[in-house]
Design a protein around this motif. Structure first.
Motif, short mmCIF file in Angstrom:
data_model
loop_
_atom_site.label_atom_id
_atom_site.label_comp_id
_atom_site.label_asym_id
_atom_site.label_seq_id
_atom_site.Cartn_x
_atom_site.Cartn_y
_atom_site.Cartn_z
N THR A 102 -3.86 -4.52 -6.40
CA THR A 102 -2.88 -5.24 -5.57
C THR A 102 -1.64 -4.41 -5.29
O THR A 102 -0.75 -4.87 -4.61
CB THR A 102 -2.46 -6.54 -6.26
OG1 THR A 102 -2.00 -6.23 -7.57
CG2 THR A 102 -3.61 -7.50 -6.36
N SER A 103 -1.57 -3.20 -5.82
CA SER A 103 -0.35 -2.43 -5.64
C SER A 103 -0.36 -1.57 -4.38
O SER A 103 0.58 -0.84 -4.13
CB SER A 103 -0.10 -1.53 -6.85
OG SER A 103 -0.04 -2.32 -8.00
N LEU A 104 -1.44 -1.64 -3.61
CA LEU A 104 -1.48 -0.90 -2.35
C LEU A 104 -1.51 -1.90 -1.20
O LEU A 104 -2.15 -2.95 -1.31
CB LEU A 104 -2.73 -0.02 -2.30
CG LEU A 104 -2.75 1.18 -3.26
CD1 LEU A 104 -4.13 1.76 -3.35
CD2 LEU A 104 -1.76 2.23 -2.81
N ASN A 105 -0.83 -1.56 -0.13
CA ASN A 105 -0.80 -2.43 1.03
C ASN A 105 -2.19 -2.46 1.67
O ASN A 105 -2.70 -1.42 2.09
CB ASN A 105 0.23 -1.90 2.02
CG ASN A 105 0.44 -2.82 3.19
OD1 ASN A 105 -0.42 -3.66 3.49
ND2 ASN A 105 1.56 -2.68 3.85
N PRO A 106 -2.82 -3.64 1.73
CA PRO A 106 -4.23 -3.68 2.18
C PRO A 106 -4.44 -3.32 3.64
O PRO A 106 -5.57 -3.02 4.02
CB PRO A 106 -4.62 -5.14 1.92
CG PRO A 106 -3.36 -5.89 1.83
CD PRO A 106 -2.34 -4.94 1.30
N VAL A 107 -3.40 -3.34 4.47
CA VAL A 107 -3.65 -3.09 5.89
C VAL A 107 -3.19 -1.70 6.34
O VAL A 107 -3.21 -1.41 7.53
CB VAL A 107 -2.99 -4.16 6.79
CG1 VAL A 107 -3.55 -5.52 6.46
CG2 VAL A 107 -1.50 -4.16 6.66
N VAL A 108 -2.77 -0.86 5.42
CA VAL A 108 -2.34 0.49 5.79
C VAL A 108 -3.28 1.50 5.13
O VAL A 108 -3.63 1.35 3.96
CB VAL A 108 -0.89 0.74 5.34
CG1 VAL A 108 -0.44 2.13 5.74
CG2 VAL A 108 0.04 -0.29 5.93
N TYR A 152 -9.09 2.59 3.91
CA TYR A 152 -8.22 1.48 3.53
C TYR A 152 -8.41 1.21 2.04
O TYR A 152 -9.48 1.49 1.49
CB TYR A 152 -8.59 0.22 4.33
CG TYR A 152 -8.12 0.28 5.75
CD1 TYR A 152 -6.81 -0.10 6.06
CD2 TYR A 152 -8.95 0.71 6.76
CE1 TYR A 152 -6.36 -0.05 7.35
CE2 TYR A 152 -8.49 0.77 8.06
CZ TYR A 152 -7.21 0.39 8.36
OH TYR A 152 -6.75 0.45 9.64
N PHE A 154 -9.19 -1.30 0.34
CA PHE A 154 -10.34 -2.09 -0.09
C PHE A 154 -11.64 -1.30 -0.07
O PHE A 154 -12.66 -1.75 -0.60
CB PHE A 154 -10.47 -3.37 0.76
CG PHE A 154 -10.86 -3.15 2.19
CD1 PHE A 154 -12.20 -3.06 2.53
CD2 PHE A 154 -9.90 -3.02 3.19
CE1 PHE A 154 -12.57 -2.86 3.85
CE2 PHE A 154 -10.27 -2.81 4.50
CZ PHE A 154 -11.61 -2.73 4.83
#
Lengths: 323, 294
Positions: A102-108, A152, A154
């Motif tokens: 959860t520490s990475l921005n999922p849309v970048v 990404y 994910f």
């Protein structure tokens, strides 16, 4: 007191809540000399993360440093404005978190996220930034860096995401890396790889590491010195070997005794009782209620003293033993 | 075999956006609604080319009044002998304008207010949200009617009225979405890298909040088209002879028993447009929500 590295001097943190002011960190002092890995151990809620957050200037809403100082290379950063903090966060101190999921921005795309740190703290031109990013990605052991650059979060596994987090933290070659339980969410094989990586980064960048963990196995593997925290205080501080061979504080002894061991068959011991809530801090020694050695003397504040060279303990009984 | 498989995988576009498009395309109802919407949009854009505004839409011809639908007049004519098809497609311009323009303006205002309230919290949040709550206490139509009553009926007042009345809803929605993003770990991670507040809001928070916001916008457009038509129906919006669906419907009600086709055409136009926006919104919500994905 050393000039280089991080020095935390008598740090206290106050947290304003509806039920009054709490003090999750009280009078914590420690030193992280340049290039050392220092462990901060303790159970959940003992103030480990709060200590780290105050170093980063990232205390939650209502929290503030109510006493003491934090020195980074001799500069007092505890008095820095948020803007000054922003300028050193990421470039001189950086942090990796417990949950790589959860520490990475999922849309970048991850490459862009790593690049953003460079954009913030350096004026490297655009064409060279990507080269730097790829270089650090290879450095932290991300295979096929060119392809992962465009991935990404994910699309990556937990271990790879934690490597991306480490790449983000290390790209500006900070003097201090705070790792807040970096391996808790990972399985043991990946944990071993990540710890190995942190050790090699320490060697190649001469970065000091503050490693927050509740896993004594992690401490045993890579730390140079260890601080044991209990209820917002450091109760024992020594080099790693001394902690495992000669633990002096009853809490540390309890922690070590409650590790399962293959070479002994007796029942696993545990520390009796539970950690009291922060709004009911016991008088005197905070561990007294759960301590097997507790006496009337323990109702007064125990001294924090050096029992052996470099071995500090906060206990009445340990001083007695020495005397 | 292996090579073929790899090729297939490569041809599938990657990323969030492509994923959403693929999911949306699988939803047949939503795709049909989108097709109808595009059709309406195109006819509205080229309304002048299809039917001349002055000679067909405004010019009255008493001999041709209240004709039933025929090859010459697809939807029939109204009580002044004007071609209903022309009036409907010109009316689409007003309805779509209201729906899109009012939503865009109130979204912009709502985004700024809602994101500020959620990100900074504390007293700023309290001030913005209490004002929003106060405005929200007043029923939507009542508030819009009051503003129109003060400003006088017309295109501009109607736009302002509807926009003002829908800003609080957007503010609240954006705030709740942003709040759920602000508490995520990657916001803290961004802070720990020294990212500035504005960069966090625009670079990290809004891109993650955009999904639910777009869905809400589509639904809101439908609502606004209906309320614009409603206000015009009450005589508080666009005035005749300008072709607006609501005022057309209101006029047609007088002949509803004898010549129902006039009212049915205007009513159906409102209903179909609103329904399509709703269906597309629903489809988007399904496509964006990862829990509803396969």
């Amino acid at each position: 007191m050393t000039e280089n590295g991080l020095v935390v001097d008598n740090l206290s943190v106050t947290l304003k809540t509806r039920d009054g002011d709490l003090m999750p960190v009280s009078c914590v002092s420690m030193e992280i000399p340049q290039g050392c890995i220092v462990g901060l151990v303790g159970e959940s809620g003992c103030g480990k993360s709060m200590t780290a957050r105050s170093v980063m200037g990232l205390l939650p809403y209502g929290g503030s440093i109510s006493g003491g100082h934090i020195f980074l290379d001799g500069t007092d950063i505890s008095a820095f404005t948020p803007k000054q903090m922003r300028s050193i966060n990421g470039s001189r101190i950086s942090m990796i978190f417990q949950e790589p999921m959860t520490s990475l921005n999922p849309v970048v795309r991850v490459g862009k996220q790593i690049e953003e740190v460079l954009l913030l703290h350096t004026d490297i031109p655009k064409e060279q930034r990507k080269e730097h990013v790829l270089e650090i990605m290879r450095e932290v052991g991300i295979p096929e860096a060119e392809r992962r650059y465009r991935a990404y979060p994910f699309e990556l596994s937990g271990g790879l995401r934690q490597r991306v987090m480490i790449a983000m933290a290390m790209i500006c070659k900070p003097e201090l890396l705070i790792a807040d339980e970096p391996t808790t969410a990972l399985d043991v094989t990946i944990e071993a790889q990540i710890l190995k990586l942190m050790e090699s980064l320490r060697r190649s960048f001469n970065t000091s590491v503050l490693l927050i963990t509740h896993n004594l196995g992690v401490v045993a593997r890579i730390c140079d010195t260890v601080n044991v925290m209990y209820m917002g205080q450091i109760v024992e501080s020594c080099v790693k070997t001394a902690l495992f061979e000669n633990p002096q504080h009853p809490y540390t002894q309890g922690l070590l005794a409650s590790l399962p061991r293959l070479d002994r068959s007796e029942r696993l011991t545990n520390i009796k009782g539970t950690v009291p809530p922060l709004n009911a801090v016991p008088e005197g020694c905070r561990f007294a209620d759960r301590c097997p050695l507790a006496t009337g003397l323990c109702r007064t504040d125990p001294p924090y003293q050096e029992t052996e060279p470099g071995h500090f303990v906060r206990c009445h009984h340990c001083s007695k033993k020495e005397a | 075999m292996n090579r073929k498989k790899r090729k297939e995988i490569k041809s599938i576009p990657k990323g969030h956006f492509a994923d959403i498009c693929r999911n949306f395309a699988r939803n047949k109802t939503a795709m049909a609604a989108l097709a109808v919407l595009i059709l309406i949009l195109i006819t509205a854009l080229f309304a002048d080319v299809i039917v001349d505004y002055r000679t067909k839409v405004l010019a009255q011809d008493p001999r041709m009044r209240l004709l039933s639908p025929s090859a010459e007049h697809w939807f029939g004519t109204d009580n002044f002998g004007r071609d209903l098809f022309g009036r409907i497609i010109h009316g689409a311009r007003y309805s779509l304008f209201f729906g899109i323009a009012c939503t865009a303006i109130s979204l912009a205002v709502g985004c700024v207010l809602g994101a500020t309230a959620a990100y900074y919290g504390g007293i700023i949040d309290n001030i913005i949200m209490r004002i929003t709550d106060t405005v929200m206490c007043i029923p939507f139509l009542l508030l819009a009617l009051t503003i129109v009553a003060v400003g006088g009926p017309g295109l501009r007042t109607l736009t302002i009225a509807i926009t003002v009345a829908s800003v609080p809803g957007f503010t609240r929605m954006v705030r709740s979405v942003v709040l759920s993003v602000v508490s995520k770990d990657f916001i803290e991670a961004a802070k720990s890298c020294g990212t500035k507040d504005a960069a966090i809001i625009f670079g990290h928070i809004l891109p993650n909040a955009i999904g639910p916001v777009i869905v809400n916008c589509m639904m809101n457009i439908a609502g606004i088209i209906m309320s614009a038509a409603g206000l015009s129906y009450l005589g508080m919006g666009i005035q005749p002879p300008t072709p607006e669906w609501g005022s057309m419907l209101s006029e047609a009600m007088k002949y509803f028993r004898t010549y129902p086709h006039v009212a049915v055409c205007a009513g159906a136009a409102i209903m179909i447009t609103a329904l399509c926006f709703n269906l597309v919104g629903d489809g988007l919500a399904d496509a964006i929500d990862p829990k509803r994905r396969r």
